[in-house]
Design an enzyme around this catalytic site. Structure first.
Site, PDB file in Angstrom:
ATOM      1  N   TYR A 101       0.856  -1.200   0.000  1.00  0.00           N
ATOM      2  CA  TYR A 101       0.000   0.000   0.000  1.00  0.00           C
ATOM      3  C   TYR A 101       0.882   1.236   0.000  1.00  0.00           C
ATOM      4  O   TYR A 101       1.842   1.320   0.764  1.00  0.00           O
ATOM      5  CB  TYR A 101      -0.875   0.007   1.267  1.00  0.00           C
ATOM      6  CG  TYR A 101      -1.628   1.311   1.502  1.00  0.00           C
ATOM      7  CD1 TYR A 101      -2.962   1.424   1.158  1.00  0.00           C
ATOM      8  CD2 TYR A 101      -0.986   2.428   2.054  1.00  0.00           C
ATOM      9  CE1 TYR A 101      -3.654   2.622   1.352  1.00  0.00           C
ATOM     10  CE2 TYR A 101      -1.660   3.627   2.246  1.00  0.00           C
ATOM     11  CZ  TYR A 101      -2.991   3.701   1.900  1.00  0.00           C
ATOM     12  OH  TYR A 101      -3.668   4.892   2.086  1.00  0.00           O
ATOM     13  N   GLU A 190      -3.676   7.427  -3.961  1.00  0.00           N
ATOM     14  CA  GLU A 190      -3.524   6.182  -3.206  1.00  0.00           C
ATOM     15  C   GLU A 190      -3.408   4.996  -4.163  1.00  0.00           C
ATOM     16  O   GLU A 190      -4.167   4.918  -5.126  1.00  0.00           O
ATOM     17  CB  GLU A 190      -4.730   5.996  -2.286  1.00  0.00           C
ATOM     18  CG  GLU A 190      -4.620   4.763  -1.398  1.00  0.00           C
ATOM     19  CD  GLU A 190      -5.911   4.517  -0.615  1.00  0.00           C
ATOM     20  OE1 GLU A 190      -5.995   4.960   0.541  1.00  0.00           O
ATOM     21  OE2 GLU A 190      -6.835   3.882  -1.162  1.00  0.00           O
TER      22      GLU A 190
END
Ligand code: GDP
Ligand code: MN
Length: 381
Positions: A101, A190
């Site tokens: 991530y 993101e």
């Protein structure tokens, strides 16, 4: 403005962040053709502006074009957290060895961009932050220094990425993500998951991208990405009219001047037991034409039962607002709406007189904000 995954990936591609080859599809046939063009297994992905698409059945692997068509048929029309799927992104399927991530967003408290990185990707980041906070590396970038290569190294080493090939690729992606963040005036970029393939290749498999609305005028190409079909039609109409408007779900239509007063009006209506139908701000200048536009937007909402004008004249002149209300009564069919009007401040006397002289039965003057709110709520019943 939030972007769809495929739009965010387009911006990733522009700054050189590796993404898979893909095509947009709006019908099962288009999905089949996309899969044919891409070749090999593909993944069929619902394009909706909400997370957790995978869990909701909005992301499916397909072995061949016929399978892609079948999966597309299943996913189109699905309701994912209140968002109906109308577009699909078909992309070349990836083999996944690891899911990481990576994001950059604004930390308003620190007044700096904040990077977050973890090797525990693929799941929601809030879950990682809660269950395994040490695995989440957080690092600010000082905007006056700009991006420094050590930032990327600190993230990568901090999260315990050991493979040198991965370290190098991720560090490059971190730098490019920061460039995308600054260049496109983003509020959030993101990548979840940022995957490592079995061959050790690092690639962005998903994208969440939010661009600052106030900077959109400098990015006409991004502004054009807005999906007006998916947006609330009333809010779209308001935007076209230049009216600052947010749809809410009650019955009392609200019109104030200035964001602060308009918000207070929403609060006061709720405080006296009513349910505001919208937030609508005439702005500082509030002329008659602006009032007509605002009323045209407010009365397009079938939930509206009464309308409350709460005006505190500063730059806005109350006589001008009063003229606008009468003008709107002439031009729009508004006889069924009780309109409560509280005018105070610049030219309030003149404004009240203009309304009184017009002798319209559905205009109800009130002297204070609280009384006005009570009356509007009463009249909505
Ligand atoms: P989200 O659920 O809305 O966050 O959608 P994502 O794009 O992140 O996809 C959800 C999950 O689907 C990912 O975490 C992956 O595990 C899986 N997935 C997505 N694309 C692929 C792919 O190309 N290959 C494989 N094997 N899995 C994928
Ligand atoms: Mn995701």
């Amino acid at each position: 403005m939030d972007l769809y995954e495929y739009q965010g990936k387009e911006l990733f591609r522009r700054v050189g962040i590796p993404v898979s080859d893909g095509r947009l599809a709006e019908t099962p046939e288009e999905a089949r053709r996309a899969a044919e063009e891409i070749g090999g297994p593909v993944v069929v992905k619902a394009q909706v502006m909400t997370g957790g698409r995978g869990k909701a059945g909005g992301v499916k692997l397909a072995d061949d074009p016929a399978d892609a068509e079948a999966k597309a048929k299943n996913i189109l029309g699905l309701d994912i957290n209140g968002h109906v799927v109308r577009r699909l992104w078909i992309e070349s399927a990836s083999d996944i060895a690891k899911e990481y991530y990576l994001s950059v967003t604004f930390d308003r408290g620190a007044k700096k961009p904040l990077f977050m990185f973890t090797t525990q990707g693929g799941v929601e980041i809030e879950q990682v932050a809660q269950e395994n906070p040490d695995a989440l590396i957080r690092l600010h970038v000082d905007p006056s220094e700009g991006f420094q290569p050590w930032v990327a190294r600190r993230l990568v080493y901090g999260a315990g990425v050991e493979d040198p090939g991965e370290q190098k690729q991720i560090a490059a992606i971190v730098e490019k993500l920061y460039r995308a963040f600054v260049e496109f005036d983003a509020m959030l970029c993101e990548i979840n998951p940022l995957i490592v393939t079995p061959d050790g290749e690092v690639r962005a498999l998903d994208s969440k991208f939010t661009v600052d609305d106030n900077a959109l005028y400098t990015h006409p190409d991004i502004a054009e990405m807005r999906d007006t079909a998916a947006a609330d039609p009333l809010e779209t109409f308001a935007r076209e009219k230049g009216v600052t408007y947010v749809k809410l779900d009650g019955e009392v239509g609200i019109c104030g001047n200035g964001a602060g007063l308009s918000m207070s009006t929403v609060d006061v209506v709720a405080h006296v037991g009513g349910r505001p139908a919208n937030f609508c701000d005439l702005g500082g200048g509030g002329n008659a034409e602006g009032v007509v536009d605002a009323l045209e937007v407010i009365t397009r909402d079938p939930q509206v039962k009464s309308i409350f004008f709460n005006i505190f004249g500063g730059i806005t002149r109350c006589d001008e607002v009063a003229r606008g209300i009468l003008e709107a009564l002439e031009r729009l069919d508004m006889s069924t709406y009780p309109i409560v009007v509280r005018l105070d401040g610049t030219n309030a006397e003149e404004g009240r007189k203009i309304l009184a002289d017009a002798g319209k039965e559905n205009i109800h003057p009130e002297a204070t904000m609280l009384d006005g709110a009570r009356r509007a709520v009463e009249l909505a019943r």
